[in-house]
Design a protein around this motif. Sequence first.
Motif, PDB file in Angstrom:
ATOM      1  N   GLU A 101       5.957  -4.069  -6.179  1.00 19.79           N
ATOM      2  CA  GLU A 101       4.624  -3.588  -5.510  1.00 19.79           C
ATOM      3  C   GLU A 101       3.217  -3.830  -7.045  1.00 19.79           C
ATOM      4  N   LYS A 102       4.504  -2.978  -8.112  1.00 18.57           N
ATOM      5  CA  LYS A 102       3.651  -3.363  -9.632  1.00 18.57           C
ATOM      6  C   LYS A 102       3.797  -5.066  -9.895  1.00 18.57           C
ATOM      7  N   LYS A 103       4.582  -5.589  -9.637  1.00 20.73           N
ATOM      8  CA  LYS A 103       5.143  -7.128  -9.919  1.00 20.73           C
ATOM      9  C   LYS A 103       3.472  -7.980  -9.451  1.00 20.73           C
ATOM     10  N   LYS A 104       3.766  -7.483  -8.082  1.00 18.67           N
ATOM     11  CA  LYS A 104       2.259  -7.786  -7.169  1.00 18.67           C
ATOM     12  C   LYS A 104       0.887  -7.831  -7.488  1.00 18.67           C
ATOM     13  N   LYS A 105       0.802  -6.283  -8.450  1.00 17.29           N
ATOM     14  CA  LYS A 105      -0.450  -5.992  -8.677  1.00 17.29           C
ATOM     15  C   LYS A 105      -0.769  -6.614  -9.644  1.00 17.29           C
ATOM     16  N   GLU A 106       0.066  -6.821 -10.254  1.00 21.06           N
ATOM     17  CA  GLU A 106      -0.064  -7.774 -12.412  1.00 21.06           C
ATOM     18  C   GLU A 106      -0.101  -8.893 -11.462  1.00 21.06           C
ATOM     19  N   ILE A 107       0.447  -9.443 -11.553  1.00 23.18           N
ATOM     20  CA  ILE A 107       0.473 -11.142 -10.891  1.00 23.18           C
ATOM     21  C   ILE A 107      -1.098 -11.325 -10.236  1.00 23.18           C
ATOM     22  N   ALA A 108      -1.665 -10.648  -9.577  1.00 24.42           N
ATOM     23  CA  ALA A 108      -2.742 -10.320  -8.786  1.00 24.42           C
ATOM     24  C   ALA A 108      -4.339 -10.176  -9.616  1.00 24.42           C
ATOM     25  N   GLU A 109      -4.548  -9.176 -10.458  1.00 21.53           N
ATOM     26  CA  GLU A 109      -5.005  -9.281 -11.906  1.00 21.53           C
ATOM     27  C   GLU A 109      -5.065 -10.204 -12.563  1.00 21.53           C
ATOM     28  N   PHE A 110      -3.466 -11.113 -13.110  1.00 21.95           N
ATOM     29  CA  PHE A 110      -3.061 -11.786 -13.929  1.00 21.95           C
ATOM     30  C   PHE A 110      -4.614 -13.141 -13.056  1.00 21.95           C
ATOM     31  N   GLU A 111      -3.951 -13.594 -11.731  1.00 16.44           N
ATOM     32  CA  GLU A 111      -4.409 -14.791 -10.832  1.00 16.44           C
ATOM     33  C   GLU A 111      -5.877 -14.609 -10.980  1.00 16.44           C
ATOM     34  N   ALA A 112      -6.734 -13.376 -10.952  1.00 21.73           N
ATOM     35  CA  ALA A 112      -8.183 -12.878 -10.950  1.00 21.73           C
ATOM     36  C   ALA A 112      -8.394 -12.943 -11.817  1.00 21.73           C
ATOM     37  N   LYS A 113      -7.936 -12.287 -13.126  1.00 22.89           N
ATOM     38  CA  LYS A 113      -8.689 -12.721 -15.258  1.00 22.89           C
ATOM     39  C   LYS A 113      -8.474 -14.050 -15.444  1.00 22.89           C
ATOM     40  N   TYR A 114      -8.056 -15.488 -14.267  1.00 22.48           N
ATOM     41  CA  TYR A 114      -7.682 -16.490 -14.954  1.00 22.48           C
ATOM     42  C   TYR A 114      -7.944 -17.641 -13.959  1.00 22.48           C
ATOM     43  N   LYS A 115      -8.507 -17.157 -13.260  1.00 27.32           N
ATOM     44  CA  LYS A 115      -9.321 -17.733 -11.565  1.00 27.32           C
ATOM     45  C   LYS A 115      -7.522 -18.488 -11.374  1.00 27.32           C
ATOM     46  N   ILE A 116      -6.881 -18.308 -11.016  1.00 27.74           N
ATOM     47  CA  ILE A 116      -5.839 -19.388 -10.766  1.00 27.74           C
ATOM     48  C   ILE A 116      -5.443 -19.515  -9.288  1.00 27.74           C
ATOM     49  N   ARG A 117      -5.210 -20.363  -8.775  1.00 21.80           N
ATOM     50  CA  ARG A 117      -5.453 -21.080  -7.387  1.00 21.80           C
ATOM     51  C   ARG A 117      -4.161 -21.277  -7.473  1.00 21.80           C
ATOM     52  N   ILE A 118      -3.553 -21.328  -6.419  1.00 21.85           N
ATOM     53  CA  ILE A 118      -2.104 -22.514  -6.012  1.00 21.85           C
ATOM     54  C   ILE A 118      -2.414 -23.025  -5.360  1.00 21.85           C
TER      55      ILE A 118
END
Length: 148
Positions: A101-118
Amino acid sequence: MAGKAGGDLKEPMNEQAVANIYGAMRAELNQIYSKITELEMEVSEHSLVIGAIQPLDPSRRCYRMIGGVLVERTIKEVLPAVQRNKEGLEEVISRLNEALEKKKKEIAEFEAKYKIRIRKSDGEVKDENEKKEGSAQGVLVGPASTNE
């Protein structure tokens, strides 16, 4: 798993660095998923063993593999050890779920910070915000490969 990704030490310089860090984070997430699945299978096996030997006579002989060596014991000696092992595995699984869960949150924050789309394999783009911002620049990352 204990530390954060290399991107937290210094800001990534370009899109490729962001993509590499993101890929490493996704790979780590997949490793956690794999370990949880593996341990859940072991818990299932322990449950089967406990269910099979619990109704038997406690003085009956049984065999247990310890460190690659098959040893003869009685059910009354083996059953508590198997139950303790199962409880230990369940505790490790719960800690791994917390880390997941911590890693998912970290990835979500990273995605938001760099506007990453899959980008999905059929060419569509998954954008969780569904916002169309004309001036926003983001990093577009393909699906994580599983054969790394």
